[in-house]
Design an enzyme around this catalytic site. Structure first.
Site, mmCIF file in Angstrom:
data_model
loop_
_atom_site.group_PDB
_atom_site.id
_atom_site.type_symbol
_atom_site.label_atom_id
_atom_site.label_comp_id
_atom_site.label_asym_id
_atom_site.label_seq_id
_atom_site.Cartn_x
_atom_site.Cartn_y
_atom_site.Cartn_z
ATOM 1 C CG ASP A 1 -1.852 1.138 1.335
ATOM 2 O OD1 ASP A 1 -1.630 2.158 0.639
ATOM 3 O OD2 ASP A 1 -2.808 1.052 2.125
ATOM 4 N N GLY B 1 4.166 -2.982 17.194
ATOM 5 C CA GLY B 1 3.570 -3.760 16.113
ATOM 6 C C GLY B 1 4.445 -3.707 14.880
ATOM 7 C CD GLU C 1 -0.934 0.661 9.742
ATOM 8 O OE1 GLU C 1 -1.910 0.728 10.531
ATOM 9 O OE2 GLU C 1 -0.839 -0.174 8.842
ATOM 10 C CD GLU D 1 -6.366 -4.646 13.068
ATOM 11 O OE1 GLU D 1 -5.238 -4.681 13.614
ATOM 12 O OE2 GLU D 1 -6.527 -4.615 11.842
ATOM 13 C CG HIS E 1 -4.519 -1.754 3.635
ATOM 14 N ND1 HIS E 1 -3.590 -0.796 4.009
ATOM 15 C CD2 HIS E 1 -4.904 -2.349 4.791
ATOM 16 C CE1 HIS E 1 -3.414 -0.835 5.310
ATOM 17 N NE2 HIS E 1 -4.200 -1.759 5.802
#
Length: 324
Positions: free
Chosen positions: A21, A46, A111, A120, A261
């Site tokens: 992306d 992450g 992110e 999430e 995305h």
């Protein structure tokens, strides 16, 4: 959070989607280069394949703590070594909230955004680590989040993401009873929405300062007035986000921005006609779920269509499912 959630990020297809992306990854590259100064200590939450950590190391970070709880971290270590940054990037596998770093950091990178940004709920971990490890003068990327909502007319999207499928015969059978069933079990879907599908401009739902906001700020309650600029039929509401990644770097998931995305979120409703000049007043709540999947906020909307001083239509939306 269940371990299967973390291991879902060991799937290389997930990382192909994210790194491929360009709008997302290049915006983060520019944001990292704005935020990281030579000699900084950086936390990358992450980390996945380690792309943000690599950007930070290349920008001059003295040390990068790259945290992830999936097995992808082993490949990320090899990627860092192959690119000559193994001495500056320390990969840590584990639950972010339990990590001990040994020193405060100058910058937090993450992110964390899911669909409509909030899916999430990874922002919980970002806030916890920010409050524990970020220096008082430290920077955070993204630094700000904004969510938007707009009225949508799109018969095609309605036909396969709204209740339109059930409004016509299904292989010769009358399936209209599914309309009411689906309206009581709505699922917020993700779909590229066309700018021509907007019946009026988007309204700002919430504006969150990621540098200072508590976790509760991400679960908002607000009322917005959506102006109808052209007559048509409302098939649903479109939602999207934008985040500030630097002084001049904004990553937008809006329909008129570069495709990401995340696409846009579509909140289907029972279709109703509108006229130019109408106002669609939406009271929206994003609530933390108390049962089921703790990663998915629940969305409620009370809608009222106003024509002059008169309310001519009302509706209610409750998101019961998962994002697609």
């Amino acid at each position: 959070m269940h371990e299967s959630y973390f291991e879902s990020y060991a799937d290389p297809a997930v990382h192909r989607t994210m790194i491929g992306d360009h709008a997302r990854t290049d915006a983060f590259r520019r944001g990292v280069e704005d935020a990281v100064r030579p000699g900084d200590v950086v936390l990358d939450l992450g980390t996945g394949t380690g792309i943000l950590s690599l950007f930070a190391a290349r920008a001059g970070a003295r040390r990068v703590f790259a945290i992830d709880n999936s097995s992808m971290i082993n490949t990320a270590k090899r990627i860092a070594k192959r690119n000559g940054f193994e001495d500056r990037i320390e990969f840590i596998r584990g639950h972010a909230e339990k990590v001990q770093l040994g020193e405060k950091v100058d910058v937090i990178l993450s992110e964390w955004m899911g669909y409509f940004a909030l899916a999430e709920c990874m922002f919980r971990s970002v806030v916890i680590l920010r409050d524990q490890w970020l220096k008082p003068e430290g920077r955070i990327v993204p630094s700000r989040l904004r969510l938007y909502l707009a009225p949508i007319e799109d018969p095609v999207v309605h036909a396969y993401l709204g209740v339109g499928l059930w409004e016509r015969p299904v292989y010769g059978f009358d399936y209209s009873d599914m309309v009411e069933h689906e309206l009581s079990h709505l699922i917020t879907a993700t779909e590229p929405l066309r700018t021509e599908a907007l019946l009026g401009p988007a309204s700002l739902l919430t504006d969150v300062d990621c540098s200072t906001a508590p976790i509760s700020a991400f679960f908002f309650e607000t009322t917005v007035a959506l102006e109808i600029e052209r007559s048509g039929t409302v098939h649903g509401l479109g939602g999207w986000f934008e985040v500030d990644l630097g002084p001049n770097v904004v990553l937008s998931a809006a329909p008129d921005a570069l495709r990401t995305h995340w696409r846009q979120s579509f909140f289907p409703v029972r279709p109703f006609p509108v006229q130019a000049g109408d106002v669609l007043r939406i009271a929206m709540r994003a609530r933390e779920p108390d049962t089921g999947d703790r990663r998915l906020p629940t969305y409620f909307m009370d809608g009222q269509l106003e024509r002059g001083d008169e309310a001519v239509h009302t509706f209610f939306y409750c998101h019961h499912g998962t994002f697609e």
